[in-house]
Design an enzyme around this catalytic site. Sequence first.
Site, mmCIF file in Angstrom:
data_model
loop_
_atom_site.group_PDB
_atom_site.id
_atom_site.type_symbol
_atom_site.label_atom_id
_atom_site.label_comp_id
_atom_site.label_asym_id
_atom_site.label_seq_id
_atom_site.Cartn_x
_atom_site.Cartn_y
_atom_site.Cartn_z
ATOM 1 N NE ARG A 64 -2.633 0.347 3.562
ATOM 2 C CZ ARG A 64 -2.441 0.623 4.562
ATOM 3 N NH1 ARG A 64 -1.495 1.559 4.716
ATOM 4 N NH2 ARG A 64 -2.376 -0.401 5.281
ATOM 5 C CE1 TYR A 85 -16.679 11.224 -15.312
ATOM 6 C CE2 TYR A 85 -16.270 11.172 -13.656
ATOM 7 C CZ TYR A 85 -16.475 10.529 -14.636
ATOM 8 O OH TYR A 85 -17.360 9.399 -14.561
ATOM 9 C CG ASP A 144 -9.779 15.816 -14.975
ATOM 10 O OD1 ASP A 144 -8.078 15.652 -15.611
ATOM 11 O OD2 ASP A 144 -10.617 15.832 -14.865
ATOM 12 C CE LYS A 149 -12.203 8.167 -18.595
ATOM 13 N NZ LYS A 149 -12.116 8.024 -17.394
HETATM 14 C C1 PLP Z 1 -11.829 14.380 -17.232
HETATM 15 C C2 PLP Z 1 -12.296 13.095 -16.383
HETATM 16 N N1 PLP Z 1 -11.438 13.547 -15.158
HETATM 17 C C3 PLP Z 1 -11.725 12.128 -14.251
HETATM 18 C C4 PLP Z 1 -12.047 11.151 -14.448
HETATM 19 C C5 PLP Z 1 -12.302 10.592 -13.464
HETATM 20 O O1 PLP Z 1 -11.192 9.505 -13.294
HETATM 21 P P1 PLP Z 1 -11.892 7.443 -13.090
HETATM 22 O O2 PLP Z 1 -13.159 6.746 -14.344
HETATM 23 O O3 PLP Z 1 -10.654 6.438 -13.370
HETATM 24 O O4 PLP Z 1 -12.766 7.873 -12.517
HETATM 25 C C6 PLP Z 1 -12.563 10.894 -16.232
HETATM 26 C C7 PLP Z 1 -13.719 9.259 -16.133
HETATM 27 O O5 PLP Z 1 -14.663 9.350 -16.794
HETATM 28 C C8 PLP Z 1 -12.914 12.154 -16.876
HETATM 29 O O6 PLP Z 1 -13.562 12.130 -18.015
#
Ligand code: PLP
Length: 378
Positions: free
Chosen positions: A46, A98, A172, A197
Amino acid sequence: MKFETLSIHAGQQPDPATGAVMTPIYQTSTYVQEGVGEHKGYEYSRTGNPTRSALEACLAALESAEFGLAFSSGMAATDAVLRLLAPGDHVLAGNDVYGGTYRLFERLLRPYGLDFSYVDTTDLEQISAGLRPETGLLWLESPSNPLLNVSDIAAIAAIVQERAQEILLVVDNTFATPYLQRPLELGADIVLHSTTKYLGGHSDIVGGALVTSDEDLYQNLAFIQNAVGAVPGPLDCFLVLRGIKTLPVRMERHAANADMLADFLEQHPAVESVRYPFHPSHPHMDVALRQMLNGGGMLSFVMRGGEQAARRVAENTHLFALAESLGGVESLIEVPAAMTHASTAGSPLQVDPGLVRLSVGLEHIEDLLADLDQALSR
Ligand SMILES: Cc1ncc(COP(=O)(O)O)c(C=O)c1O
């Protein structure tokens, strides 16, 4: 080293024990100690794992950062950042982040005493007006999900740095990837990724990451990472490392295909408007050209026929799979208002129900065009 070289080699060297070229998957929870407290840098997985360390070093190198931390999902990484704040602190965020980020802020963190407000982060005046004496963090997504809005990261960093109090600028960077955009170079403090992604790139893992060059922030985030324990397993770390090796070539093809699809959609009579950062129709193309290498693989468009037309297109493609997520080699289509952004319904972040989002994959462009063409003609 250049980005393409870093993406293959950063954080990784042939295994000293065997010469294995690929970083081994250290599928272990614990590590033998030669004496009490005498170990080779790893005590418990961890806290740290060699496959994860390789990924964390690679992510840091790609974002021009000193430090990287890997998490079990993008949301786990987001949650770790917000734990840097204390009750009473305020977060200013983009008004088209998001949907899961919005849900975490409003449903889980607001009840714990954090305050959130949302502005159009492409408008610098709204940012200046939205900052409060108790603002501790500014949350940016650029390009944003699902509208592909592009915020001027360098200009926003300058606004934040002028303030008397310390405000963390968090970006992000999931949609752009470090190949297209490196927010730390533009003044951000922390960059977040959903490695699920483009970094993973093959729709086979869920993961997240944070990078920073500030040692105190890194130490605090590493403490949170270990204390909470939302860490990725070594196999997932290996898969992200492998995905990253082809990130530059994939991003070039994603963007080439997306650019041609945006051209096609802009001409189509059933389509009202198209959002693609490197197209003249995009309201922030000048900023995108300044801070991004290409327009990326995501685009969205509004159907003239509204919600029904959007659903009909999304349900009638054959090659574009109707699915959430993005950034894999295969093309995906979705209706954000009903799918990825359903949690924003009824809020100021609500998405146009006629909006369709594409994650443009690496298939041949003629097959992608033919598939969209037949779906739109329904
Ligand atoms: C721009 C963006 N940030 C964060 C996330 C969250 O990521 P995760 O699905 O890996 O938890 C997503 C998920 O679609 C996203 O599109």
